[in-house]
Design a protein around this motif. Structure first.
Motif, PDB file in Angstrom:
ATOM      1  N   ASP A  54       0.881  -1.171   0.000  1.00  0.00           N
ATOM      2  CA  ASP A  54       0.000   0.000   0.000  1.00  0.00           C
ATOM      3  C   ASP A  54       0.914   1.216   0.000  1.00  0.00           C
ATOM      4  O   ASP A  54       1.456   1.598   1.042  1.00  0.00           O
ATOM      5  N   THR A  55       1.130   1.770  -1.192  1.00  0.00           N
ATOM      6  CA  THR A  55       2.124   2.844  -1.301  1.00  0.00           C
ATOM      7  C   THR A  55       1.661   4.107  -0.568  1.00  0.00           C
ATOM      8  O   THR A  55       2.493   4.858  -0.075  1.00  0.00           O
ATOM      9  N   GLY A  56       0.353   4.328  -0.466  1.00  0.00           N
ATOM     10  CA  GLY A  56      -0.149   5.512   0.227  1.00  0.00           C
ATOM     11  C   GLY A  56       0.249   5.497   1.689  1.00  0.00           C
ATOM     12  O   GLY A  56       0.903   6.409   2.197  1.00  0.00           O
ATOM     13  N   GLU A  57      -0.106   4.444   2.371  1.00  0.00           N
ATOM     14  CA  GLU A  57       0.164   4.359   3.819  1.00  0.00           C
ATOM     15  C   GLU A  57       1.454   3.624   4.135  1.00  0.00           C
ATOM     16  O   GLU A  57       1.778   3.392   5.281  1.00  0.00           O
ATOM     17  N   LYS A  58       2.147   3.178   3.080  1.00  0.00           N
ATOM     18  CA  LYS A  58       3.399   2.424   3.245  1.00  0.00           C
ATOM     19  C   LYS A  58       3.201   1.164   4.078  1.00  0.00           C
ATOM     20  O   LYS A  58       4.040   0.816   4.927  1.00  0.00           O
ATOM     21  N   ASP A  95      11.501   0.827   1.222  1.00  0.00           N
ATOM     22  CA  ASP A  95      10.803   1.956   0.579  1.00  0.00           C
ATOM     23  C   ASP A  95      11.118   2.062  -0.912  1.00  0.00           C
ATOM     24  O   ASP A  95      10.239   2.387  -1.699  1.00  0.00           O
TER      25      ASP A  95
END
Ligand SMILES: Cc1cc2nc3c(=O)[nH]c(=O)nc-3n(C[C@H](O)[C@H](O)[C@H](O)COP(=O)(O)O)c2cc1C
Length: 209
Positions: A54-58, A95
């Protein structure tokens, strides 16, 4: 830490086999073919181990209490272990889905020695070493945090098993080793505690069939 950073190909979310088949076929394998792993296979394995989903919330592919994300992943490979990657120890940068070289040279034999001479560790083209930085979780959850870390490494290990199976590869979760010796071989800071060594490669038995 070395300077060379290797950006891995993006992981795929498609597979030739179903999740149920991967679960059914998963087996611990300790005998590997002398065959290298492609960068896309490695990318897939590392993404399943601890990658961002989930790239938004990492948020990551593996659940984490808090989430406090105590796990750090290292890849140990031989000279011809991974396509176009030199033998060495690499840190997985979650990341950026990349690797940073931490040490140049094949330490698989020394790592095997630190694990009661477990042959699969130097036979496999690569080993994934899952370490934990306990502070990250224990600061939040006190003594119970330790339990959470041990649960979390199990989630990561199972993902390696299933992803390896889906790729036609295999692994074995190795817990029998000297923490101190593994830390020395991997040139790790004291805060990193190794929890699992997971050799990954193509099973030898499939080739001989
Ligand atoms: C916490 C844990 C530690 C393990 N440690 C080792 C180990 O040190 N060496 C090894 O060869 N296998 C190890 N294994 C793998 C087990 O031997 C294996 O899962 C078991 O024999 C069942 O076989 P399967 O995984 O093919 O179902 C470990 C498994 C777990 C869950």
């Amino acid at each position: 830490m070395g300077n060379s950073q290797i950006y891995l190909p993006s992981p795929s979310q498609k597979s030739d086999i179903s999740l149920e088949e991967a679960i059914a076929r998963r087996r611990s394998v300790r005998d590997f073919a002398l065959e290298s792993i492609s960068q896309s296979q490695l990318s897939q394995i590392l993404w399943a181990t601890q990658g961002i989903s989930d790239t938004g919330e990492k948020l990551r592919t593996v659940p984490s209490a808090g989430p406090t994300y105590p796990l750090e992943i290292f890849v140990v490979c031989g000279g011809n272990g991974i396509e176009a990657i030199e033998g060495g120890i690499y840190h997985y940068n979650i990341d950026s889905h990349s690797l940073t070289r931490h040490y140049a040279g094949d330490v698989r034999p020394a790592l095997a020695k630190a694990a009661l001479g477990e042959e699969s560790i130097y036979q496999a083209p690569l080993d994934i070493v899952i370490c934990a930085v306990y502070e990250r979780t224990v600061t939040r959850y006190d003594a119970r945090g330790e339990r959470y870390i041990h649960m979390e490494v199990g989630h990561a290990g199972q993902n390696i098993y299933l992803q390896a199976t889906a790729l036609g590869l295999a692994t074995v979760a190795i817990g029998a080793f000297s923490d101190e010796q593994v830390r020395e071989v991997l040139r790790l800071d004291k805060q990193y505690k190794p929890l699992y060594i997971m050799p990954v490669g193509r099973p030898a038995s499939i080739l001989s069939r």
